[in-house]
Design a protein around this motif. Sequence first.
Motif, PDB file in Angstrom:
ATOM      1  N   THR A 124       3.477   9.765   0.910  1.00 54.62           N
ATOM      2  CA  THR A 124       4.723   9.826   0.151  1.00 54.62           C
ATOM      3  C   THR A 124       4.535   9.509  -1.333  1.00 54.62           C
ATOM      4  O   THR A 124       5.354   9.906  -2.151  1.00 54.62           O
ATOM      5  CB  THR A 124       5.751   8.831   0.718  1.00 54.62           C
ATOM      6  N   GLY A 125       3.497   8.740  -1.667  1.00 50.33           N
ATOM      7  CA  GLY A 125       3.325   8.293  -3.044  1.00 50.33           C
ATOM      8  C   GLY A 125       4.093   7.015  -3.336  1.00 50.33           C
ATOM      9  O   GLY A 125       3.961   6.433  -4.414  1.00 50.33           O
ATOM     10  N   ASP A 126       4.910   6.542  -2.386  1.00 52.01           N
ATOM     11  CA  ASP A 126       5.666   5.302  -2.551  1.00 52.01           C
ATOM     12  C   ASP A 126       4.794   4.113  -2.175  1.00 52.01           C
ATOM     13  O   ASP A 126       3.968   4.203  -1.264  1.00 52.01           O
ATOM     14  CB  ASP A 126       6.907   5.292  -1.655  1.00 52.01           C
TER      15      ASP A 126
ATOM     16  N   GLY B 202       0.840  -1.187   0.000  1.00 52.91           N
ATOM     17  CA  GLY B 202       0.000   0.000   0.000  1.00 52.91           C
ATOM     18  C   GLY B 202       0.875   1.236   0.000  1.00 52.91           C
ATOM     19  O   GLY B 202       2.103   1.156   0.038  1.00 52.91           O
ATOM     20  N   GLU B 203       0.240   2.400  -0.039  1.00 53.43           N
ATOM     21  CA  GLU B 203       0.988   3.655  -0.044  1.00 53.43           C
ATOM     22  C   GLU B 203       1.600   3.902   1.335  1.00 53.43           C
ATOM     23  O   GLU B 203       0.951   3.705   2.355  1.00 53.43           O
ATOM     24  CB  GLU B 203       0.080   4.826  -0.408  1.00 53.43           C
TER      25      GLU B 203
ATOM     26  N   ILE C 182      10.900  -0.326  -1.389  1.00 53.62           N
ATOM     27  CA  ILE C 182       9.921   0.463  -2.142  1.00 53.62           C
ATOM     28  C   ILE C 182       9.697  -0.238  -3.483  1.00 53.62           C
ATOM     29  O   ILE C 182      10.639  -0.515  -4.224  1.00 53.62           O
ATOM     30  CB  ILE C 182      10.412   1.917  -2.365  1.00 53.62           C
ATOM     31  N   GLN C 183       8.442  -0.538  -3.786  1.00 48.59           N
ATOM     32  CA  GLN C 183       8.105  -1.291  -4.997  1.00 48.59           C
ATOM     33  C   GLN C 183       7.861  -0.389  -6.190  1.00 48.59           C
ATOM     34  O   GLN C 183       7.879  -0.843  -7.324  1.00 48.59           O
ATOM     35  CB  GLN C 183       6.862  -2.142  -4.738  1.00 48.59           C
ATOM     36  N   GLY C 184       7.603   0.879  -5.935  1.00 48.64           N
ATOM     37  CA  GLY C 184       7.336   1.811  -7.024  1.00 48.64           C
ATOM     38  C   GLY C 184       6.556   3.007  -6.517  1.00 48.64           C
ATOM     39  O   GLY C 184       6.373   3.170  -5.313  1.00 48.64           O
ATOM     40  N   ARG C 185       6.117   3.811  -7.444  1.00 50.06           N
ATOM     41  CA  ARG C 185       5.346   4.994  -7.119  1.00 50.06           C
ATOM     42  C   ARG C 185       3.875   4.744  -7.435  1.00 50.06           C
ATOM     43  O   ARG C 185       3.555   4.082  -8.414  1.00 50.06           O
ATOM     44  CB  ARG C 185       5.820   6.195  -7.948  1.00 50.06           C
ATOM     45  N   LYS C 186       3.016   5.298  -6.620  1.00 47.40           N
ATOM     46  CA  LYS C 186       1.578   5.151  -6.821  1.00 47.40           C
ATOM     47  C   LYS C 186       1.169   5.700  -8.187  1.00 47.40           C
ATOM     48  O   LYS C 186       0.312   5.139  -8.862  1.00 47.40           O
ATOM     49  CB  LYS C 186       0.832   5.865  -5.702  1.00 47.40           C
ATOM     50  N   THR C 187       1.807   6.785  -8.592  1.00 54.69           N
ATOM     51  CA  THR C 187       1.454   7.422  -9.858  1.00 54.69           C
ATOM     52  C   THR C 187       2.052   6.719 -11.071  1.00 54.69           C
ATOM     53  O   THR C 187       1.707   7.049 -12.188  1.00 54.69           O
ATOM     54  CB  THR C 187       1.906   8.892  -9.869  1.00 54.69           C
TER      55      THR C 187
END
Length: 163
Positions: A28-30, A9-10, A51-56
């Motif tokens: 954070t968007g992460d 999740g974020e 960190i798997q990536g960015r939400k965006t």
Amino acid sequence: RPMPDGNSGEVVFTTLSRRAMPLIRYRTGDIARFLPEVCPCGSVLQRLGKIQGRKTNALEVTPQIRLHMSMLDEALFAIPEIFDFQVEVTAADGRSRLGVMLNCDADGLTETIRRVRRALAGVPAVRAAIDRGVLTIGPIRRSSEKWFTTGAAKRTFMDRRQG
């Protein structure tokens, strides 16, 4: 809303110890997850996974399956012939189709394309979507032009499924 340990999740945090400017539910968007395992060092604090990536910078294949560009980076940049790539998602026969345009060596292109197909199918989110019948892989082709993005932060999905 809080996610159970082990679910992604974020990352959102609150710093109540900062008196001058506390951060309350700072998003954070992460995308990451709390690791359910106890730390080998013996700490009782929860551990945050990689960190798997960015939400965006994610593609929602289904509400339960999100594909992050960092997952594709990890799979495809492990293939030495690949310099860069672009991803395009289209709709076909009621499913999403994951196409890849490669910037790669021309030597052994057929084998490189096979390796890319295997690497994509090995990404857990891609595999789950294929197994559910909501995603197919292809086409995978080499670009005739030479181009480079400036890193994963700039590489995004070209989602052409709607219009």
